[in-house]
Design an enzyme around this catalytic site. Structure first.
Site, short mmCIF file in Angstrom:
data_model
loop_
_atom_site.label_atom_id
_atom_site.label_comp_id
_atom_site.label_asym_id
_atom_site.label_seq_id
_atom_site.Cartn_x
_atom_site.Cartn_y
_atom_site.Cartn_z
N PHE A 147 0.97 -1.25 -0.09
CA PHE A 147 -0.01 0.02 -0.12
C PHE A 147 0.76 1.47 0.00
CE2 PHE A 147 -2.24 3.57 1.51
CZ PHE A 147 -3.61 3.65 0.97
N ASP A 232 9.34 2.90 2.17
CA ASP A 232 8.15 3.60 2.57
C ASP A 232 7.67 3.52 3.94
OD1 ASP A 232 5.59 4.86 2.87
OD2 ASP A 232 4.73 3.85 1.15
N LYS A 261 2.30 11.16 7.19
CA LYS A 261 1.44 10.71 8.22
C LYS A 261 2.01 11.55 9.66
CE LYS A 261 -1.41 6.90 6.81
NZ LYS A 261 -0.63 5.99 5.77
C1 LIG Z 1 -0.84 6.00 4.46
C2 LIG Z 1 0.14 5.46 3.64
C3 LIG Z 1 0.52 6.11 2.25
C4 LIG Z 1 -0.36 7.22 1.53
O1 LIG Z 1 -0.51 8.55 2.24
P1 LIG Z 1 -1.44 9.44 2.04
O2 LIG Z 1 -1.24 10.69 3.02
O3 LIG Z 1 -2.95 8.78 2.44
O4 LIG Z 1 -1.33 9.67 0.56
C5 LIG Z 1 1.46 5.80 1.42
N1 LIG Z 1 2.23 4.55 2.07
C6 LIG Z 1 2.12 3.99 3.31
C7 LIG Z 1 2.91 2.92 3.53
C8 LIG Z 1 0.99 4.54 3.99
O5 LIG Z 1 0.59 3.78 5.07
#
Ligand SMILES: *Cc1c(COP(=O)(O)O)cnc(C)c1O
Length: 408
Positions: A147, A232, A261
């Protein structure tokens, strides 16, 4: 006539959303009106322990005093300049974030998906300018069940059909390999590979933790084969796992780190690509940008977040409370919990499907004053603010035990 918002009940407000809001979410039926620390309060004044923490956007809890103070101070002084001009908050944010992550240069963005997109662009440009990949041939290797966000390019390499169906055509240039499989990675990476992009722990997939040695293996492999390692850590980073970054569990430093986040302290969207100098230096003026990226309010809040992490207090709490979390879940094994994966203050809990779906369990927990979110099927995710106390955590686990005991 429409009743004023403050006079409307939770039920009114939920009903009012239906005709005017896109249906791309299916929230639990709770309408939050106030929050502090690990607790939120609904319109009717009912209190709930927040065991989701905005998918880790609220690692420091709701309205952490130091973060709110930083935001207030900055609101009174300067909020936005665009990058057409310098602002007096950005240098410090970048210096301290780079130092915190053992990297060199920062590309400030806003949302997580933007950080991922930006990281992909940086890696592709690095492949052409530095590695010498023929124009248009660069590939990025990703993991199944990833994700990374919701943009068109990012869903192009998702393996979740509900995230993709109806949104094509897709961006080419991605190869998908199984997660936690170094042999598959070895096979997929070739002379045209710009980068390997992975989550050190797959959050949305259900808090999937790779085998010991995987992250170090990805580091070794990418270095040996001459491509970049992009981690990520938008969800796994910034204290959640008991370290500043999840890659630290294997003493690994990636070439490119994606943060988001919690970087915005639960106040404003703040994300960043942080990279080695040699990599980030591929970007020149006009080649990438964001109107809001690096704005003074975001930089002030981001700096205050980094300052909290510099103390080590939150990483330590996550580590220590993680023991309480694991012990509590261990005790539920065989009592409604069929399995779990946990690191720091973060767990994916598989509930016996006979007791209900993850959604049903989440709704029952909500009625008992605990807010969580299901992921896939019968998995629920626990990720409370790192400010939660051991007693609050034990009490939440007790409620989970009660709910699982009643279910079925
Ligand atoms: C939440 C998330 C994203 C995307 O972040 P948004 O601020 O919702 O665009 C990307 N990678 C990971 C691992 C995430 O948990």
């Amino acid at each position: 006539m429409t009743a004023p918002a403050h006079a409307r009940t939770s039920a009114d407000l939920i009903r009012a959303e239906e005709p005017v809001l896109a249906h791309n979410y299916h929230p639990l039926p709770v309408v939050v009106a106030r929050a502090e620390g690990a607790w939120v309060e609904d319109v009717e004044g009912r209190r709930y322990l927040d065991m989701l923490a905005g998918y880790s956007a609220l690692n420091f809890g709701h309205r952490h005093p130091a973060l709110i103070q930083a935001a207030h101070d900055q609101l009174d002084r300067l909020t936005l300049t665009s990058r057409a001009f310098h602002n007096d908050r950005l240098a410090e944010f970048a210096e301290r974030l780079a130092a915190l992550t053992s990297l060199d240069m920062v590309l400030p963005m806003n949302t997580g998906a933007e950080a991922v997109e930006s990281g992909i662009k940086v890696a592709r440009k690095w492949a052409y300018d530095v590695k010498g990949v023929p124009d248009g041939q660069a590939t990025i290797v990703v993991a199944a069940d990833n994700f990374h966000g919701r943009t068109t390019t990012i869903v192009s390499f998702s393996t979740d059909e509900s995230a993709r169906t109806g949104f094509g055509p897709f961006t080419p240039g991605f190869k998908i390999v199984p997660y936690n499989d170094l042999a598959a990675l070895e096979e997929a990476v070739d002379e045209n590979t710009a980068a390997v992009l992975i989550e050190p722990i797959q959050g949305e997939a259900g808090v999937i933790i790779p085998d010991a040695g995987y992250l170090a293996g990805v580091r070794e492999l990418t270095r040996r084969k001459g491509c970049l390692f992009i981690a990520d850590e938008i969800q796994s980073g910034l204290g959640r796992t008991g370290r500043t970054l999840a890659v630290e569990h294997e003493s690994v430093v990636p070439d490119v780190l994606l943060l988001g986040k919690a970087l915005g302290g639960g106040i404003v969207p703040v994300s960043a690509v942080v990279a080695r100098r040699e990599v980030m230096s591929v970007l020149g003026p006009g080649e990438h940008g964001s109107t809001f990226g690096g704005n003074p309010l975001a930089a002030a809040v981001g700096t205050a977040v980094v300052e909290l992490l510099e103390t080590g207090e939150f990483q330590r709490r996550a580590d220590e409370l993680g023991v309480v979390l694991r012990e509590g879940l261990e005790a539920l094994r065989g009592h409604g919990v069929t399995g779990f994966r946990a690191r720091g203050l973060w767990a994916g809990v598989d509930v016996d499907p006979a007791l209900g779906t993850g959604r049903e369990i989440s709704e029952r927990l909500m009625r008992e004053g605990i807010l969580v979110k299901d992921t896939h099927g019968s998995t629920i995710r626990l990720a409370p603010p790192l400010t939660v106390t051991a007693d609050e955590l034990r009490s939440a686990l007790g409620t989970l035990e009660k709910v699982l005991g009643q279910a079925g």
